[in-house]
Design an enzyme around this catalytic site. Structure first.
Site, PDB file in Angstrom:
ATOM      1  N   ASN A  10       0.862  -1.181   0.000  1.00  0.00           N
ATOM      2  CA  ASN A  10       0.000   0.000   0.000  1.00  0.00           C
ATOM      3  C   ASN A  10       0.901   1.236   0.000  1.00  0.00           C
ATOM      4  O   ASN A  10       1.548   1.524   1.000  1.00  0.00           O
ATOM      5  CB  ASN A  10      -0.891  -0.050   1.254  1.00  0.00           C
ATOM      6  CG  ASN A  10      -1.735   1.196   1.411  1.00  0.00           C
ATOM      7  OD1 ASN A  10      -1.802   2.041   0.527  1.00  0.00           O
ATOM      8  ND2 ASN A  10      -2.389   1.310   2.562  1.00  0.00           N
ATOM      9  N   LYS A  12       0.014   4.286  -0.152  1.00  0.00           N
ATOM     10  CA  LYS A  12      -0.599   5.452   0.522  1.00  0.00           C
ATOM     11  C   LYS A  12      -0.366   6.723  -0.311  1.00  0.00           C
ATOM     12  O   LYS A  12      -0.431   6.652  -1.536  1.00  0.00           O
ATOM     13  CB  LYS A  12      -0.065   5.579   1.955  1.00  0.00           C
ATOM     14  CG  LYS A  12      -0.192   4.259   2.712  1.00  0.00           C
ATOM     15  CD  LYS A  12       0.142   4.362   4.169  1.00  0.00           C
ATOM     16  CE  LYS A  12       0.012   2.988   4.802  1.00  0.00           C
ATOM     17  NZ  LYS A  12       0.237   2.993   6.243  1.00  0.00           N
ATOM     18  N   HIS A  95      -9.159   0.816   5.395  1.00  0.00           N
ATOM     19  CA  HIS A  95      -7.828   1.000   5.969  1.00  0.00           C
ATOM     20  C   HIS A  95      -7.942   1.889   7.213  1.00  0.00           C
ATOM     21  O   HIS A  95      -8.762   2.810   7.253  1.00  0.00           O
ATOM     22  CB  HIS A  95      -6.868   1.625   4.948  1.00  0.00           C
ATOM     23  CG  HIS A  95      -5.460   1.612   5.454  1.00  0.00           C
ATOM     24  ND1 HIS A  95      -4.984   2.584   6.291  1.00  0.00           N
ATOM     25  CD2 HIS A  95      -4.464   0.707   5.302  1.00  0.00           C
ATOM     26  CE1 HIS A  95      -3.732   2.283   6.619  1.00  0.00           C
ATOM     27  NE2 HIS A  95      -3.401   1.149   6.033  1.00  0.00           N
ATOM     28  N   GLU A  97      -6.333   4.288   8.244  1.00  0.00           N
ATOM     29  CA  GLU A  97      -6.210   5.732   8.014  1.00  0.00           C
ATOM     30  C   GLU A  97      -7.527   6.314   7.496  1.00  0.00           C
ATOM     31  O   GLU A  97      -7.859   7.463   7.766  1.00  0.00           O
ATOM     32  CB  GLU A  97      -5.028   6.004   7.069  1.00  0.00           C
ATOM     33  CG  GLU A  97      -3.708   5.823   7.819  1.00  0.00           C
ATOM     34  CD  GLU A  97      -2.583   5.219   7.008  1.00  0.00           C
ATOM     35  OE1 GLU A  97      -2.604   5.286   5.766  1.00  0.00           O
ATOM     36  OE2 GLU A  97      -1.655   4.651   7.644  1.00  0.00           O
ATOM     37  N   GLU A 164      -4.837  -5.486  10.749  1.00  0.00           N
ATOM     38  CA  GLU A 164      -3.788  -4.478  10.910  1.00  0.00           C
ATOM     39  C   GLU A 164      -3.981  -3.723  12.222  1.00  0.00           C
ATOM     40  O   GLU A 164      -4.750  -2.756  12.275  1.00  0.00           O
ATOM     41  CB  GLU A 164      -3.848  -3.474   9.761  1.00  0.00           C
ATOM     42  CG  GLU A 164      -3.680  -4.094   8.392  1.00  0.00           C
ATOM     43  CD  GLU A 164      -3.169  -3.065   7.410  1.00  0.00           C
ATOM     44  OE1 GLU A 164      -2.021  -3.176   7.002  1.00  0.00           O
ATOM     45  OE2 GLU A 164      -3.920  -2.117   7.092  1.00  0.00           O
ATOM     46  N   GLY A 170       2.974   1.828  10.662  1.00  0.00           N
ATOM     47  CA  GLY A 170       3.877   2.964  10.481  1.00  0.00           C
ATOM     48  C   GLY A 170       4.676   3.319  11.725  1.00  0.00           C
ATOM     49  O   GLY A 170       5.306   4.364  11.792  1.00  0.00           O
ATOM     50  N   SER A 210       3.991  -2.558  10.066  1.00  0.00           N
ATOM     51  CA  SER A 210       5.459  -2.583  10.176  1.00  0.00           C
ATOM     52  C   SER A 210       6.102  -3.887   9.712  1.00  0.00           C
ATOM     53  O   SER A 210       7.094  -4.342  10.284  1.00  0.00           O
ATOM     54  CB  SER A 210       5.895  -2.249  11.613  1.00  0.00           C
ATOM     55  OG  SER A 210       5.472  -0.939  11.946  1.00  0.00           O
TER      56      SER A 210
HETATM   57  P1  PGA Z   1       3.276  -0.028   7.532  1.00  0.00           P
HETATM   58  O1  PGA Z   1       1.752   0.160   7.004  1.00  0.00           O
HETATM   59  O2  PGA Z   1       3.782  -1.309   6.892  1.00  0.00           O
HETATM   60  O3  PGA Z   1       3.999   1.182   7.085  1.00  0.00           O
HETATM   61  O4  PGA Z   1       3.190  -0.179   9.019  1.00  0.00           O
HETATM   62  C1  PGA Z   1       0.897  -0.931   6.895  1.00  0.00           C
HETATM   63  C2  PGA Z   1      -0.428  -0.504   6.331  1.00  0.00           C
HETATM   64  O5  PGA Z   1      -0.879   0.604   6.627  1.00  0.00           O
HETATM   65  O6  PGA Z   1      -1.057  -1.259   5.569  1.00  0.00           O
END
Ligand code: PGA
Length: 250
Positions: A10, A12, A95, A97, A164, A170, A210
């Site tokens: 992803n 983003k 997601h 976010e 997740e 992140g 992560s």
């Molecule tokens: P990240 O994000 O690997 O940067 O932790 C994962 C995600 O948001 O799908």
């Protein structure tokens, strides 16, 4: 592993035409058997076609969101039909976010998911608890609440569930393989009780938060971890290492 692993990247709000040219060169050289593993990249909307044209056809290209509306006066929204018109048939929905920063409700995400599936799209449906919720022992309850709006979908063959935990996204704080397995096992149990044992056995449940080349091997060894949704590390050439680690553990 009886379920075909799925590894999604992803991107983003990252990327550019130059970046796509560089990364697709790396990705196109990667050894990958699409019979054995699904690999997917989700760039921002404006780059979907550029990436689709640059990447080898055995890599899936996915959108990061879409609307449940078919068309009309909904400024800045992108419909399922528009995605399909440019050859995109996968979409990430729910997601964290979108849920937390943009306040998309469980119900809205449910509606989007149903609309996408009904129209022949495949969906990466994301769920996960915040740190506070985990500390209050609410993880399972939160996962159930996030799944509730899609409980009545008739066909589960075109959906991948991404677990997740928000505290791991992140942050560099990856869930331990045991924590990931525990949540995935809980989810599989929920599907078995609330949908069917067949769906529970076939459904791919992937982990996100992560994931990096260094921690991917231990995570994929867990029997209920069927792949990954990768954020930050999908912006690096090392993403293909994660794919390699999954293939080596088939
Ligand atoms: P990240 O994000 O690997 O940067 O932790 C994962 C995600 O948001 O799908």
């Amino acid at each position: 592993m009886s379920r075909k692993p799925f590894i999604g990247g992803n991107w983003k709000l990252n990327g550019s035409k130059k970046f796509i040219a560089e990364m697709s060169k790396v990705f196109n050289e990667a050894e990958l058997d699409s019979e054995k593993v699904d690999v997917c990249i989700a760039p921002p909307f404006v780059y979907l076609e550029t990436l689709r044209n640059a990447l080898r056809k055995d890599w899936i290209v996915s959108a990061q969101n879409c609307t449940e509306k078919p068309k009309g006066a909904f400024t800045a929204e992108i419909s399922v039909g528009m995605l399909q018109d440019i050859g995109i048939d996968w979409v990430i929905l729910g997601h964290s976010e979108r849920r937390h920063i943009y306040k998309e409700s469980h119900e809205l995400i449910g509606e989007k998911t149903k609309k996408a599936l009904e129209n022949g799209m495949s969906v990466i449906f994301c769920i996960g608890e915040t740190r506070e919720e985990r500390e209050k022992n609410l993880t399972n309850q939160v996962l159930i609440e996030q799944l509730a709006p899609i409980k009545d979908i008739p066909d589960w063959s075109n959906i991948v569930i991404a677990y997740e935990p928000v505290w791991a996204i992140g942050t560099g704080l990856v869930a331990t393989p045991a924590q990931a397995e525990e949540a995935h096992l809980f989810l599989r149990g929920w599907f078995s009780e609330n949908i069917s044992t067949d769906v529970s056995e076939k459904l791919r449940i992937i982990y996100g938060g992560s994931v990096k080349p260094q921690n991917s091997t231990e995570l994929i060894k867990k029997p209920n971890v069927d792949g990954f949704l990768v954020g930050g590390a999908s912006l690096q050439p090392g993403f293909v290492e994660i794919v390699k680690n999954v293939i080596e553990n088939l």
